[in-house]
Design a protein around this motif. Structure first.
Motif, PDB file in Angstrom:
ATOM      1  N   ASP A 117      11.907 -34.487   6.743  1.00 29.88           N
ATOM      2  CA  ASP A 117      10.891 -34.971   6.126  1.00 29.88           C
ATOM      3  C   ASP A 117       9.676 -33.892   5.625  1.00 29.88           C
ATOM      4  O   ASP A 117       8.945 -34.427   5.254  1.00 29.88           O
ATOM      5  CB  ASP A 117      10.182 -35.976   6.904  1.00 29.88           C
ATOM      6  N   VAL A 118      10.179 -32.920   5.550  1.00 28.86           N
ATOM      7  CA  VAL A 118       9.272 -31.758   4.659  1.00 28.86           C
ATOM      8  C   VAL A 118       9.823 -31.646   3.339  1.00 28.86           C
ATOM      9  O   VAL A 118      11.017 -31.320   3.154  1.00 28.86           O
ATOM     10  CB  VAL A 118       9.601 -30.656   5.696  1.00 28.86           C
ATOM     11  N   VAL A 119       8.902 -31.517   2.547  1.00 29.22           N
ATOM     12  CA  VAL A 119       8.894 -31.512   1.203  1.00 29.22           C
ATOM     13  C   VAL A 119       9.139 -29.881   1.015  1.00 29.22           C
ATOM     14  O   VAL A 119       8.112 -29.157   1.363  1.00 29.22           O
ATOM     15  CB  VAL A 119       7.678 -31.998   0.454  1.00 29.22           C
ATOM     16  N   GLY A 120      10.271 -29.333   0.580  1.00 30.78           N
ATOM     17  CA  GLY A 120      10.704 -27.999   0.260  1.00 30.78           C
ATOM     18  C   GLY A 120      10.429 -27.277   1.787  1.00 30.78           C
ATOM     19  O   GLY A 120      11.053 -27.689   2.460  1.00 30.78           O
ATOM     20  N   GLU A 121       9.990 -25.980   1.714  1.00 25.96           N
ATOM     21  CA  GLU A 121      10.121 -25.278   2.958  1.00 25.96           C
ATOM     22  C   GLU A 121       8.628 -25.036   3.528  1.00 25.96           C
ATOM     23  O   GLU A 121       7.892 -24.654   2.602  1.00 25.96           O
ATOM     24  CB  GLU A 121      11.001 -23.813   2.433  1.00 25.96           C
ATOM     25  N   ALA A 122       8.549 -25.044   4.903  1.00 23.00           N
ATOM     26  CA  ALA A 122       7.462 -24.635   5.496  1.00 23.00           C
ATOM     27  C   ALA A 122       7.324 -23.121   5.582  1.00 23.00           C
ATOM     28  O   ALA A 122       8.441 -22.403   5.685  1.00 23.00           O
ATOM     29  CB  ALA A 122       7.551 -25.368   6.961  1.00 23.00           C
ATOM     30  N   SER A 123       6.101 -22.407   5.539  1.00 22.60           N
ATOM     31  CA  SER A 123       6.142 -20.994   5.644  1.00 22.60           C
ATOM     32  C   SER A 123       4.844 -20.910   6.454  1.00 22.60           C
ATOM     33  O   SER A 123       3.865 -21.536   6.426  1.00 22.60           O
ATOM     34  CB  SER A 123       5.918 -20.428   4.358  1.00 22.60           C
ATOM     35  N   GLY A 124       4.898 -19.486   7.382  1.00 23.94           N
ATOM     36  CA  GLY A 124       3.868 -19.216   8.013  1.00 23.94           C
ATOM     37  C   GLY A 124       4.082 -17.763   8.547  1.00 23.94           C
ATOM     38  O   GLY A 124       4.943 -17.207   8.250  1.00 23.94           O
ATOM     39  N   GLN A 125       2.978 -17.484   9.405  1.00 26.06           N
ATOM     40  CA  GLN A 125       2.931 -16.085   9.963  1.00 26.06           C
ATOM     41  C   GLN A 125       2.286 -15.693  11.275  1.00 26.06           C
ATOM     42  O   GLN A 125       1.251 -16.484  11.457  1.00 26.06           O
ATOM     43  CB  GLN A 125       2.525 -14.991   8.785  1.00 26.06           C
ATOM     44  N   VAL A 126       2.908 -15.029  12.166  1.00 26.26           N
ATOM     45  CA  VAL A 126       2.223 -14.715  13.427  1.00 26.26           C
ATOM     46  C   VAL A 126       1.450 -13.468  13.021  1.00 26.26           C
ATOM     47  O   VAL A 126       1.745 -12.549  12.563  1.00 26.26           O
ATOM     48  CB  VAL A 126       3.248 -14.525  14.349  1.00 26.26           C
ATOM     49  N   ARG A 127      -0.035 -13.367  13.767  1.00 28.97           N
ATOM     50  CA  ARG A 127      -0.575 -12.141  13.816  1.00 28.97           C
ATOM     51  C   ARG A 127      -1.343 -12.414  14.874  1.00 28.97           C
ATOM     52  O   ARG A 127      -2.280 -13.215  15.181  1.00 28.97           O
ATOM     53  CB  ARG A 127      -1.696 -12.329  12.401  1.00 28.97           C
ATOM     54  N   GLY A 128      -1.273 -11.329  15.588  1.00 36.30           N
ATOM     55  CA  GLY A 128      -1.811 -11.248  17.042  1.00 36.30           C
ATOM     56  C   GLY A 128      -1.438 -12.636  17.908  1.00 36.30           C
ATOM     57  O   GLY A 128      -0.370 -12.641  18.102  1.00 36.30           O
ATOM     58  N   ASN A 129      -2.495 -13.236  18.202  1.00 29.34           N
ATOM     59  CA  ASN A 129      -2.152 -14.402  19.255  1.00 29.34           C
ATOM     60  C   ASN A 129      -2.329 -15.906  18.393  1.00 29.34           C
ATOM     61  O   ASN A 129      -2.088 -16.755  19.042  1.00 29.34           O
ATOM     62  CB  ASN A 129      -3.154 -14.587  20.358  1.00 29.34           C
ATOM     63  N   THR A 130      -2.073 -15.608  17.085  1.00 28.01           N
ATOM     64  CA  THR A 130      -2.445 -16.763  16.075  1.00 28.01           C
ATOM     65  C   THR A 130      -1.097 -16.938  15.108  1.00 28.01           C
ATOM     66  O   THR A 130      -0.583 -16.090  14.836  1.00 28.01           O
ATOM     67  CB  THR A 130      -3.715 -16.604  15.305  1.00 28.01           C
ATOM     68  N   PHE A 131      -0.669 -18.259  14.974  1.00 27.08           N
ATOM     69  CA  PHE A 131       0.432 -18.448  14.216  1.00 27.08           C
ATOM     70  C   PHE A 131      -0.091 -19.441  13.105  1.00 27.08           C
ATOM     71  O   PHE A 131      -0.980 -20.620  13.495  1.00 27.08           O
ATOM     72  CB  PHE A 131       1.461 -19.264  14.865  1.00 27.08           C
ATOM     73  N   SER A 132      -0.210 -19.247  11.745  1.00 28.70           N
ATOM     74  CA  SER A 132      -0.535 -20.095  10.703  1.00 28.70           C
ATOM     75  C   SER A 132       0.579 -20.380   9.972  1.00 28.70           C
ATOM     76  O   SER A 132       1.432 -19.804   9.595  1.00 28.70           O
ATOM     77  CB  SER A 132      -1.536 -19.171   9.750  1.00 28.70           C
ATOM     78  N   TRP A 133       0.548 -21.800   9.750  1.00 25.53           N
ATOM     79  CA  TRP A 133       1.784 -22.500   9.365  1.00 25.53           C
ATOM     80  C   TRP A 133       1.095 -23.617   8.162  1.00 25.53           C
ATOM     81  O   TRP A 133       0.337 -24.273   8.584  1.00 25.53           O
ATOM     82  CB  TRP A 133       2.580 -23.167  10.546  1.00 25.53           C
ATOM     83  N   ALA A 134       1.984 -23.625   7.148  1.00 25.17           N
ATOM     84  CA  ALA A 134       1.702 -24.779   6.008  1.00 25.17           C
ATOM     85  C   ALA A 134       2.874 -25.466   5.576  1.00 25.17           C
ATOM     86  O   ALA A 134       3.911 -24.756   5.388  1.00 25.17           O
ATOM     87  CB  ALA A 134       0.827 -24.066   5.054  1.00 25.17           C
ATOM     88  N   TYR A 135       2.707 -26.708   5.283  1.00 23.44           N
ATOM     89  CA  TYR A 135       3.769 -27.470   4.707  1.00 23.44           C
ATOM     90  C   TYR A 135       3.337 -28.751   4.042  1.00 23.44           C
ATOM     91  O   TYR A 135       2.051 -29.110   4.509  1.00 23.44           O
ATOM     92  CB  TYR A 135       4.972 -27.570   5.422  1.00 23.44           C
ATOM     93  N   THR A 136       4.074 -29.453   3.567  1.00 20.09           N
ATOM     94  CA  THR A 136       3.990 -30.926   2.839  1.00 20.09           C
ATOM     95  C   THR A 136       4.918 -31.720   3.536  1.00 20.09           C
ATOM     96  O   THR A 136       5.969 -31.429   3.574  1.00 20.09           O
ATOM     97  CB  THR A 136       3.882 -30.796   1.434  1.00 20.09           C
TER      98      THR A 136
END
Length: 190
Positions: free
Chosen positions: A115-134
């Motif tokens: 149920d995700v439109v297209g592809e989700a993308s994200g990146q880990v930096r230090g102790n944090t994971f940032s992630w975006a999708y529709t």
């Protein structure tokens, strides 16, 4: 029901249906450089085995609308991972989502789910994971595409916190807050 209440009801339903997607939703512009924050997060290590989560969805006013739990069965083979999520909501309903993730260079990840439109993308930096999708959400016979912008913060080897903001047409629908806990591995097993 008047038009204002009907519209609020529809937006609330969109937000509630979107809650499962928040387990791996993360992105947005960083507030500060977190690349050196510890402990360092390795998604392939953290999301490997069984992970439990507890969460709440709050609407735009901050009111708790729904609570939920998740049991995740996570497996990696090289740079490819499968996260099988089983959700149970406070109203007794259940849902399942299967993510297929791929690790790339520089802590980057991509992912897909039905149920995700297209592809989700994200990146880990230090102790944090940032992630975006529709996420494509069916509501009253229509499909709404809802954007997710959230972050995961590794607290220690077992606990990770997640805060997600959901929006549609740039309008904030609400937030999802989660606490993840990795199960302690059985002696001698990963």
């Amino acid at each position: 029901m008047n038009t204002s209440l009907s519209r609020r009801h529809a937006l609330g339903r969109v937000a509630l249906l979107a809650m499962p997607a928040t387990l791996l939703a993360c992105a947005g512009s960083p507030v500060r450089d977190v690349s050196q924050d510890k402990p360092a997060l390795d998604l392939r290590t953290y999301f490997n085995g069984t992970v439990d989560a507890w969460g709440i969805f709050t609407d735009r006013s901050g009111e708790v609308v729904k609570r939920f739990t998740v049991v995740m069965d996570c497996r990696w083979q090289g740079d490819e991972g499968v996260l099988d999520e089983a959700f149970t909501y406070s109203d007794g309903s259940t849902q399942r989502r299967i993510w297929r993730l791929k690790a790339g260079p520089d802590g980057r990840y991509t992912g897909r789910a039905d149920d995700v439109v297209g592809e989700a993308s994200g990146q880990v930096r230090g102790n944090t994971f940032s992630w975006a999708y529709t996420l494509a959400l069916p509501v009253d016979g229509r499909v709404w595409n809802v954007e997710f912008d959230d972050r995961m913060y590794l607290m220690d080897d077992r606990v990770m916190l997640n805060k997600a903001v959901m929006s549609k047409w740039g309008i904030r629908l609400g937030e999802v807050t989660l606490s993840f806990s990795r199960r302690t591995p059985v002696q001698g097993k990963p």
